[in-house]
Design a protein around this motif. Structure first.
Motif, PDB file in Angstrom:
ATOM      1  N   SER A  37      45.477  42.783  19.105  1.00 19.83           N
ATOM      2  CA  SER A  37      45.562  41.794  20.179  1.00 19.83           C
ATOM      3  C   SER A  37      46.800  42.054  21.029  1.00 19.83           C
ATOM      4  O   SER A  37      47.728  42.735  20.598  1.00 19.83           O
ATOM      5  CB  SER A  37      45.668  40.396  19.577  1.00 19.83           C
ATOM      6  N   LYS A  39      50.275  40.420  22.743  1.00 16.45           N
ATOM      7  CA  LYS A  39      51.253  39.510  22.161  1.00 16.45           C
ATOM      8  C   LYS A  39      50.772  38.072  22.347  1.00 16.45           C
ATOM      9  O   LYS A  39      50.463  37.651  23.461  1.00 16.45           O
ATOM     10  CB  LYS A  39      52.600  39.705  22.854  1.00 16.45           C
ATOM     11  N   ASN A  63      50.650  38.810  16.419  1.00 12.97           N
ATOM     12  CA  ASN A  63      49.549  39.647  16.884  1.00 12.97           C
ATOM     13  C   ASN A  63      48.491  39.699  15.796  1.00 12.97           C
ATOM     14  O   ASN A  63      48.755  39.355  14.649  1.00 12.97           O
ATOM     15  CB  ASN A  63      50.012  41.039  17.310  1.00 12.97           C
TER      16      ASN A  63
END
Length: 141
Positions: A37, A39, A63
């Motif tokens: 992902s 942040k 994350n």
């Protein structure tokens, strides 16, 4: 399972791999368009996680890494890295009305802001992958 992953512990790595699977090979990561992902900024968390996050004055962020059988939510506190390991059968995701996603496993939860298109795109990818890999029959478990 909430664990400290700051140090190289083979037994802990084995337990994590057993619960959510080994990391994807590079070829699969490319095919999926990435497994991590962007942040994510934490807005709220369960008591145990909150107690870890308030130890320092840094901005609370995390994350998420997608694994074959689940996800790992990583965050830092002081100089330590912690991981919330969540297999898909225990993962519950909610999208709140104020651009917030809630990630639950049993009594642990983390709520993150979804203020960018990249975050929303990642959560859609995560939900689609979870749906695609879910067992269709009781025998598949």
């Amino acid at each position: 399972m909430l664990v400290n992953v700051s140090y190289n512990n083979k037994e802990l790595i084995r337990k994590i791999d057993e619960e959510v699977g080994k990391p994807f090979p590079l070829k699969d990561r490319w095919a999926m368009g990435g497994i991590g992902s962007p942040k994510l900024f934490i807005t709220e968390a369960s008591v145990e996680i909150r107690n870890l996050l308030i130890l320092d004055n840094n901005l609370d962020s995390c994350n998420i890494e997608i694994r074959p059988k689940g996800v790992i939510v990583r965050f830092r506190s002081l100089l330590e890295t912690f991981a919330l390991v969540i297999p898909f059968y225990k993962l519950t995701l909610y999208k709140g009305d104020l651009a917030v996603y809630s990630i639950y496993r049993d009594h642990h939860f983390i709520k993150v802001r979804s203020d960018t298109k990249a975050v929303q795109k990642f959560f859609k990818k995560l939900m689609d992958y979870k749906a695609d890999t879910a067992p269709t029959h009781i025998d598949d478990l």
